[in-house]
Design an enzyme around this catalytic site. Structure first.
Site, short mmCIF file in Angstrom:
data_model
loop_
_atom_site.label_atom_id
_atom_site.label_comp_id
_atom_site.label_asym_id
_atom_site.label_seq_id
_atom_site.Cartn_x
_atom_site.Cartn_y
_atom_site.Cartn_z
CE LYS A 115 -3.39 -2.90 0.48
NZ LYS A 115 -4.11 -3.37 -0.71
CE1 TYR A 171 -9.35 -9.32 2.63
CE2 TYR A 171 -10.74 -8.78 4.51
CZ TYR A 171 -9.59 -8.57 3.76
OH TYR A 171 -8.68 -7.63 4.17
CE1 TYR A 205 -5.75 -8.37 0.41
CE2 TYR A 205 -5.14 -8.26 2.73
CZ TYR A 205 -5.95 -7.86 1.68
OH TYR A 205 -6.96 -6.97 1.90
#
Length: 352
Positions: free
Chosen positions: A58, A274, A300
């Site tokens: 990010k 998720y 992830y």
């Protein structure tokens, strides 16, 4: 093509990284796979190897998102994510460095309410970095709440920008278009090109930015392959394709010819949803930790690595190919999953 200076595509940009992140070969992992890997070489690009906020992908997006915000005179950032959002953590850290106020609207999108998940990992770090945290139920529209909060702050005289989930806007995706140039520069030094770059696909911005960068470099964007961990495969593919087009628009003339085809997105390793663990993720994460000392994360990169290892031995990749796995960070989130890994932590030390 030779690549020496990384582009900013005509957009405001500020540096949050300490230069190129390293590429390392996963030699012990290769050895452990044995003949089944058919001569495939495995490498990792360490985008977890950053000094700010615990590192992670990010930050590349935030270099452009916060660069744009600073150019506009913004003094407050509001962003959204799940309770254990890596994006929220890194936004809080970057804002701390830049002297910007930061507020986070975090939703309980993973069905857990235990103290380990509610207070550990990224949640603890958000608070340490000085962010104001607003926790909401999983069915709340976080982005709507963020905009409402921004309006309230603006009424008090603040200059606010709202960043959506994962920083995955066209502006944010420029960070990974730039990363494609970085990889190309590293390939030039290594003396070879990678046949595929493998990433996790959450909000789609990392895949989209890399694909747009490859298009600008006149390379096949389908060399970028991702494993969906947030949305189901068809939704993730459509979102990624749209983001590729939006990123190319943001890049303007730099992007040149467009032939995005369909992005390669695989949803087989997402599991039940998720942030929900899978046996394959747990095995892959533990294997990489024990063989390479490399910390993946359970949401992830653990699932993406599970997909990569299976596809390496199942014939999806061709014999002798060179594969680059993008370690996008998220290791602080491991602490929110401690109980899941307790049985994988290895034998306890013998008491004397």
């Amino acid at each position: 093509m030779p690549v020496h200076r990384l582009p900013t595509f005509g957009h405001p940009h500020l540096a949050l990284l300490d230069g190129h992140t390293p590429i390392q070969r996963l030699a012990r992992l290769e050895d452990a796979l044995g003949p089944a890997r058919r001569g495939i070489e495995l490498y990792v690009k360490r985008d977890d190897h950053m000094s700010l906020g615990g590192g992670g992908n990010k930050l590349r997006k935030l270099e452009f998102l916060l660069g744009q915000a600073r150019a506009a005179g913004v003094d407050t950032i509001v962003t959204v994510g799940g309770l254990q959002s890596n994006h929220a953590r890194l936004t809080a850290a970057a804002c701390a460095r830049l002297g910007l106020a930061c507020e986070l609207v975090l939703t309980r999108v993973v069905p857990r309410s235990d103290p380990e998940y509610e207070t550990g990992g990224n949640v603890l770090l958000d608070q340490l970095f000085g962010a104001v945290v607003h926790t909401r139920a999983g069915d709340v529209d976080a982005l709507e709440e963020a905009h409402a909060r921004a309006e309230a702050l603006e009424a008090r005289g603040r200059c606010v920008v709202v960043i959506p989930t994962g920083g995955s806007t066209a502006t944010g995706c420029l960070g990974y278009a730039r990363c494609a140039y970085e990889i190309a520069a590293q390939e030039e030094k290594l003396g070879f090109t990678f046949d595929a770059v493998v990433v996790a696909n959450g909000s789609g911005g990392t895949h989209a930015g890399l694909a747009a960068g490859m298009i600008a470099l006149r390379r096949d964007p389908r060399c970028i392959r991702s494993y969906a961990v947030l949305a189901e495969e068809s939704t993730a593919r459509a979102r990624t394709a749209a983001l590729i087009e939006q990123t190319l628009d943001a890049m303007g003339a730099v992007a040149g010819h467009r032939d995005t085809n369909d992005p390669v997105v695989d949803g087989r390793y997402r599991g039940p949803g998720y942030g929900l663990p899978t046996p394959a993720m747990i095995d892959a994460l533990a294997q990489v930790a024990r063989l390479e000392g490399l910390m993946l994360d359970p949401v992830y990169t653990g699932k993406a690595m599970a997909g990569l290892l299976a596809d390496t031995t199942d014939g999806v990749f061709q014999p002798g190919q060179r594969l680059l796995f993008l370690a996008t960070g998220g290791a602080p989130g491991l602490h929110a999953y401690r109980s899941i890994f307790a049985s994988e932590a290895g034998p306890a030390a013998d008491a004397e």
